[in-house]
Scaffold this motif. Sequence first.
Motif, PDB file in Angstrom:
ATOM      1  N   GLN A  17       0.839  -1.201   0.000  1.00  0.00           N
ATOM      2  CA  GLN A  17       0.000   0.000   0.000  1.00  0.00           C
ATOM      3  C   GLN A  17       0.875   1.252   0.000  1.00  0.00           C
ATOM      4  N   GLY A  18       1.940   1.216   0.783  1.00  0.00           N
ATOM      5  CA  GLY A  18       2.856   2.356   0.832  1.00  0.00           C
ATOM      6  C   GLY A  18       3.550   2.574  -0.495  1.00  0.00           C
ATOM      7  N   ALA A  19       4.009   1.478  -1.114  1.00  0.00           N
ATOM      8  CA  ALA A  19       4.669   1.584  -2.420  1.00  0.00           C
ATOM      9  C   ALA A  19       3.709   2.127  -3.462  1.00  0.00           C
ATOM     10  N   ASN A  20       2.457   1.634  -3.415  1.00  0.00           N
ATOM     11  CA  ASN A  20       1.426   2.108  -4.337  1.00  0.00           C
ATOM     12  C   ASN A  20       1.196   3.605  -4.172  1.00  0.00           C
ATOM     13  N   SER A  21       1.175   4.067  -2.912  1.00  0.00           N
ATOM     14  CA  SER A  21       0.937   5.483  -2.627  1.00  0.00           C
ATOM     15  C   SER A  21       2.077   6.360  -3.140  1.00  0.00           C
ATOM     16  N   VAL A  22       3.327   5.912  -2.932  1.00  0.00           N
ATOM     17  CA  VAL A  22       4.485   6.689  -3.394  1.00  0.00           C
ATOM     18  C   VAL A  22       4.473   6.802  -4.914  1.00  0.00           C
ATOM     19  N   ILE A  23       4.201   5.678  -5.584  1.00  0.00           N
ATOM     20  CA  ILE A  23       4.180   5.688  -7.050  1.00  0.00           C
ATOM     21  C   ILE A  23       3.041   6.561  -7.566  1.00  0.00           C
ATOM     22  N   SER A  24       1.867   6.446  -6.942  1.00  0.00           N
ATOM     23  CA  SER A  24       0.708   7.256  -7.371  1.00  0.00           C
ATOM     24  C   SER A  24       1.008   8.743  -7.259  1.00  0.00           C
ATOM     25  N   ASP A  25       1.575   9.133  -6.119  1.00  0.00           N
ATOM     26  CA  ASP A  25       1.896  10.552  -5.914  1.00  0.00           C
ATOM     27  C   ASP A  25       2.950  11.018  -6.911  1.00  0.00           C
ATOM     28  N   ALA A  26       3.962  10.167  -7.154  1.00  0.00           N
ATOM     29  CA  ALA A  26       5.041  10.535  -8.090  1.00  0.00           C
ATOM     30  C   ALA A  26       4.492  10.714  -9.502  1.00  0.00           C
ATOM     31  N   LEU A  27       3.595   9.822  -9.920  1.00  0.00           N
ATOM     32  CA  LEU A  27       3.020   9.916 -11.265  1.00  0.00           C
ATOM     33  C   LEU A  27       2.170  11.174 -11.419  1.00  0.00           C
ATOM     34  N   LYS A  28       1.432  11.524 -10.375  1.00  0.00           N
ATOM     35  CA  LYS A  28       0.623  12.750 -10.425  1.00  0.00           C
ATOM     36  C   LYS A  28       1.518  13.977 -10.579  1.00  0.00           C
ATOM     37  N   VAL A  29       2.606  13.996  -9.810  1.00  0.00           N
ATOM     38  CA  VAL A  29       3.547  15.121  -9.900  1.00  0.00           C
ATOM     39  C   VAL A  29       4.148  15.203 -11.294  1.00  0.00           C
ATOM     40  N   ILE A  30       4.559  14.050 -11.833  1.00  0.00           N
ATOM     41  CA  ILE A  30       5.167  14.013 -13.176  1.00  0.00           C
ATOM     42  C   ILE A  30       4.163  14.490 -14.219  1.00  0.00           C
ATOM     43  N   ASP A  31       2.955  13.961 -14.151  1.00  0.00           N
ATOM     44  CA  ASP A  31       1.937  14.271 -15.155  1.00  0.00           C
ATOM     45  C   ASP A  31       1.527  15.740 -15.130  1.00  0.00           C
ATOM     46  N   ASN A  32       1.555  16.335 -13.948  1.00  0.00           N
ATOM     47  CA  ASN A  32       1.101  17.722 -13.803  1.00  0.00           C
ATOM     48  C   ASN A  32       2.240  18.736 -13.748  1.00  0.00           C
ATOM     49  N   ALA A  33       3.476  18.257 -13.879  1.00  0.00           N
ATOM     50  CA  ALA A  33       4.628  19.158 -13.772  1.00  0.00           C
ATOM     51  C   ALA A  33       4.635  20.169 -14.922  1.00  0.00           C
ATOM     52  N   THR A  34       4.607  21.443 -14.575  1.00  0.00           N
ATOM     53  CA  THR A  34       4.635  22.510 -15.580  1.00  0.00           C
ATOM     54  C   THR A  34       6.078  22.943 -15.826  1.00  0.00           C
ATOM     55  N   ILE A  35       6.427  23.095 -17.081  1.00  0.00           N
ATOM     56  CA  ILE A  35       7.759  23.559 -17.450  1.00  0.00           C
ATOM     57  C   ILE A  35       7.613  24.882 -18.183  1.00  0.00           C
ATOM     58  N   ASN A  36       8.219  25.913 -17.648  1.00  0.00           N
ATOM     59  CA  ASN A  36       8.195  27.245 -18.258  1.00  0.00           C
ATOM     60  C   ASN A  36       9.598  27.598 -18.731  1.00  0.00           C
ATOM     61  N   ILE A  37       9.740  27.763 -20.032  1.00  0.00           N
ATOM     62  CA  ILE A  37      11.044  28.052 -20.637  1.00  0.00           C
ATOM     63  C   ILE A  37      11.028  29.481 -21.165  1.00  0.00           C
ATOM     64  N   ALA A  38      11.934  30.313 -20.675  1.00  0.00           N
ATOM     65  CA  ALA A  38      12.025  31.702 -21.137  1.00  0.00           C
ATOM     66  C   ALA A  38      13.058  31.798 -22.254  1.00  0.00           C
ATOM     67  N   VAL A  39      12.669  32.431 -23.359  1.00  0.00           N
ATOM     68  CA  VAL A  39      13.586  32.640 -24.481  1.00  0.00           C
ATOM     69  C   VAL A  39      13.680  34.139 -24.738  1.00  0.00           C
ATOM     70  N   THR A  40      14.884  34.684 -24.665  1.00  0.00           N
ATOM     71  CA  THR A  40      15.065  36.122 -24.839  1.00  0.00           C
ATOM     72  C   THR A  40      16.263  36.388 -25.736  1.00  0.00           C
ATOM     73  N   GLY A  41      16.326  37.603 -26.244  1.00  0.00           N
ATOM     74  CA  GLY A  41      17.409  37.995 -27.139  1.00  0.00           C
ATOM     75  C   GLY A  41      17.012  39.230 -27.915  1.00  0.00           C
ATOM     76  N   GLU A  42      17.981  39.810 -28.621  1.00  0.00           N
ATOM     77  CA  GLU A  42      17.704  41.015 -29.397  1.00  0.00           C
ATOM     78  C   GLU A  42      16.804  40.713 -30.587  1.00  0.00           C
ATOM     79  N   SER A  43      16.190  41.749 -31.145  1.00  0.00           N
ATOM     80  CA  SER A  43      15.344  41.559 -32.324  1.00  0.00           C
ATOM     81  C   SER A  43      16.171  40.989 -33.469  1.00  0.00           C
ATOM     82  N   GLY A  44      15.557  40.048 -34.185  1.00  0.00           N
ATOM     83  CA  GLY A  44      16.244  39.431 -35.315  1.00  0.00           C
ATOM     84  C   GLY A  44      17.259  38.381 -34.943  1.00  0.00           C
ATOM     85  N   SER A  45      17.318  38.018 -33.646  1.00  0.00           N
ATOM     86  CA  SER A  45      18.324  37.040 -33.216  1.00  0.00           C
ATOM     87  C   SER A  45      17.927  35.613 -33.541  1.00  0.00           C
ATOM     88  N   GLY A  46      16.641  35.386 -33.769  1.00  0.00           N
ATOM     89  CA  GLY A  46      16.167  34.039 -34.080  1.00  0.00           C
ATOM     90  C   GLY A  46      15.448  33.367 -32.925  1.00  0.00           C
TER      91      GLY A  46
END
Length: 437
Positions: free
Chosen positions: A53-82
């Motif tokens: 039951q404990g192993a099931n709970s740890v895996i369930s919580d880990a999968l929820k975190v993985i599935d809902n993990a938000t990744i925010n990537i900032a991309v910056t640079g001068e105009s025309g840099s690509g």
Amino acid sequence: MGQRFSNTPNDEDNGNLLSSFTTYFRNYKPETKIISEENTLSIELCLKKGDLQGANSVISDALKVIDNATINIAVTGESGSGKSSLINALREVKPEEESAAEVGVTETTREIKPYEHPKVKNLILWDLPGIGTPDFQPKNYLQKVEFKKYDFFIIVSSTRFTQHEIDLAKAIKVMKKNYYFVRAKVDSDLRNEKRSHPHTFDRENILNKIRNYCLDNIRKWNIDEPQVFLISNHNLSDYDFPVLMDTLIKDLPAEKRHNFLLSLPNITEAAIQKKYSSTKQFIWLNAMKDGLLATVPVVGILHDLDMEKLKKRLNFYQDLFGVDDESLTFMAKDAQVPVEQLKEKLKSPHLLEFKKEETLGELLLKCLEKFASANGGLLATGLYFRKTYYLELHFLDTVAEDAKVLLREAYSKKIAQTQFAHSYQQSQDQQVYTRES
């Protein structure tokens, strides 16, 4: 296949389950695992104590975190840099598509714009105005762009990095977040150099000059051991883009790694394999979670509902790996071949097509036998892995191989086009030489 399953796992079952889990996840390098070392140890401890039951709970919580993990990537640079082109490339979106980041030689980013990944939920790329633009001055830049919400910054230039960008990198480092210098448009530099110096052109020498120029410029502002990634937004498999992706994967926390890996463009077989391995880990953990507390045999009757679920999972994997109908149609149009010609080379479109004498249950048995021969038994335990698990793995294996087939097909076409262009150019040069002689 005559193995019996007991309703109550005994010490031997628990020991086998622990051994299976440990063996499976210890085979992955730390930088490619989608669960943290802390969670791995917690699961192992629960299994060692027989606390399913404990192993099931740890895996369930880990999968929820993985599935809902938000990744925010900032991309910056001068105009025309690509930077906008890079965002489109990372999202595998063409510039003319409605959801694409606006590309132009003038300043097209005057405000912060989020761009969601079309296939991977919770992955957002943010197109930030360059530091030093009228509304985003250095003194309050980090505050205006809401610095804290980003996982890391990609700082893009097509020439050299300015003092503003160097200062930004220093501030990011102080805030204990990662940044990456990306020198874009190196393909344009190489073309221009080859056009200007056709007889003395040396590709590697030019790339080294570009890299050293950027590094010297950065070191001048007292940044130790900088790393610069040379890329082309139009040829992602060339230059340093694969190295950049590997660096980002390694630097991300384990729970955010899965969603990022799913977003990798199919530019190399190694990239496809990384996406495959991450998805396989997720399937394995999900099946183990379901199986830990189950008490029914592994081979059950597959109902119509199971078939519908399997169709959805197959479609999901095809979409994820770019072998869905829409992707095949686009590739066929690009290669100027009938889409049926591409489909003939693939196996996944026919996975749920059966001959009269075959059944889905028989396919399941074949998958079970394949899994048992490759993994030393049905997870080496009397516990139940949900019956669709083996079919899902079969789907994933087949779709990933199809993605590699399409990649080789695209690569062979690219080689043929390059050879034709080279031969044509040689012919033109020879005609010019003949006339001048």
